[in-house]
Design a protein around this motif. Structure first.
Motif, short mmCIF file in Angstrom:
data_model
loop_
_atom_site.label_atom_id
_atom_site.label_comp_id
_atom_site.label_asym_id
_atom_site.label_seq_id
_atom_site.Cartn_x
_atom_site.Cartn_y
_atom_site.Cartn_z
N ARG A 3 0.88 -1.28 -0.11
CA ARG A 3 -0.01 -0.06 0.15
C ARG A 3 0.82 1.29 0.02
O ARG A 3 0.40 2.32 -0.61
CB ARG A 3 -1.02 0.10 1.14
N HIS A 6 2.04 1.77 -3.59
CA HIS A 6 0.91 2.17 -4.37
C HIS A 6 0.69 3.68 -4.34
O HIS A 6 0.51 4.42 -4.98
CB HIS A 6 -0.20 1.57 -4.19
N LEU A 35 -5.64 3.04 -12.24
CA LEU A 35 -5.43 1.77 -12.12
C LEU A 35 -4.84 1.60 -10.34
O LEU A 35 -5.19 0.40 -9.88
CB LEU A 35 -4.11 1.38 -12.87
N LEU A 36 -4.15 2.69 -10.16
CA LEU A 36 -3.71 2.44 -8.68
C LEU A 36 -4.80 2.35 -7.64
O LEU A 36 -4.65 2.14 -6.73
CB LEU A 36 -2.63 3.60 -8.17
N ARG A 38 -7.88 1.69 -8.10
CA ARG A 38 -8.50 0.31 -8.30
C ARG A 38 -7.80 -0.66 -7.29
O ARG A 38 -8.31 -1.36 -6.61
CB ARG A 38 -8.63 -0.02 -9.70
N ASP A 39 -6.41 -0.65 -7.56
CA ASP A 39 -5.72 -1.69 -6.92
C ASP A 39 -5.74 -1.10 -5.20
O ASP A 39 -5.82 -2.23 -4.42
CB ASP A 39 -4.18 -1.61 -7.17
N LEU A 40 -5.63 0.18 -4.87
CA LEU A 40 -5.52 0.43 -3.57
C LEU A 40 -6.85 0.09 -2.88
O LEU A 40 -6.84 -0.42 -1.70
CB LEU A 40 -5.46 1.95 -3.41
N ASN A 41 -8.04 0.37 -3.57
CA ASN A 41 -9.32 -0.05 -3.18
C ASN A 41 -9.37 -1.85 -3.14
O ASN A 41 -10.04 -2.08 -2.10
CB ASN A 41 -10.62 0.21 -4.10
N ALA A 42 -8.72 -2.31 -3.76
CA ALA A 42 -9.06 -4.02 -3.74
C ALA A 42 -8.09 -4.43 -2.46
O ALA A 42 -8.45 -5.17 -1.82
CB ALA A 42 -8.28 -4.45 -5.06
N LEU A 43 -6.90 -3.65 -2.36
CA LEU A 43 -6.19 -4.10 -1.21
C LEU A 43 -6.95 -3.68 0.26
O LEU A 43 -6.97 -4.37 1.09
CB LEU A 43 -4.92 -3.37 -1.15
N SER A 56 0.23 -7.25 1.94
CA SER A 56 -0.76 -6.20 2.68
C SER A 56 -0.15 -5.58 3.88
O SER A 56 0.60 -6.08 4.67
CB SER A 56 -2.10 -6.61 2.70
#
Length: 56
Positions: A3, A6, A35-36, A38-43, A56
């Protein structure tokens, strides 16, 4: 740690997007920010659901 990385990339891409006058570079920075995010939200979803991973 993932995180943090990111977040650093997100800040850099946002700064580039805000300061560039080049439309192609701005479009690329927009894509990177999306993109980042989206990835941060997924994490975040993974860590708040109780499923922790070593990244994580």
């Amino acid at each position: 740690m993932l995180r943090q990385e990111h977040g650093a990339l997100f800040s850099a891409a946002a700064e580039i997007r805000a300061t560039t006058g080049d439309t192609l570079v701005r479009a690329l920075a927009d894509d990177v920010v999306r993109l980042l995010l989206r990835d941060l939200n997924a994490l975040e979803a993974i860590t708040t659901s109780g499923h922790r991973t070593s990244t994580s």
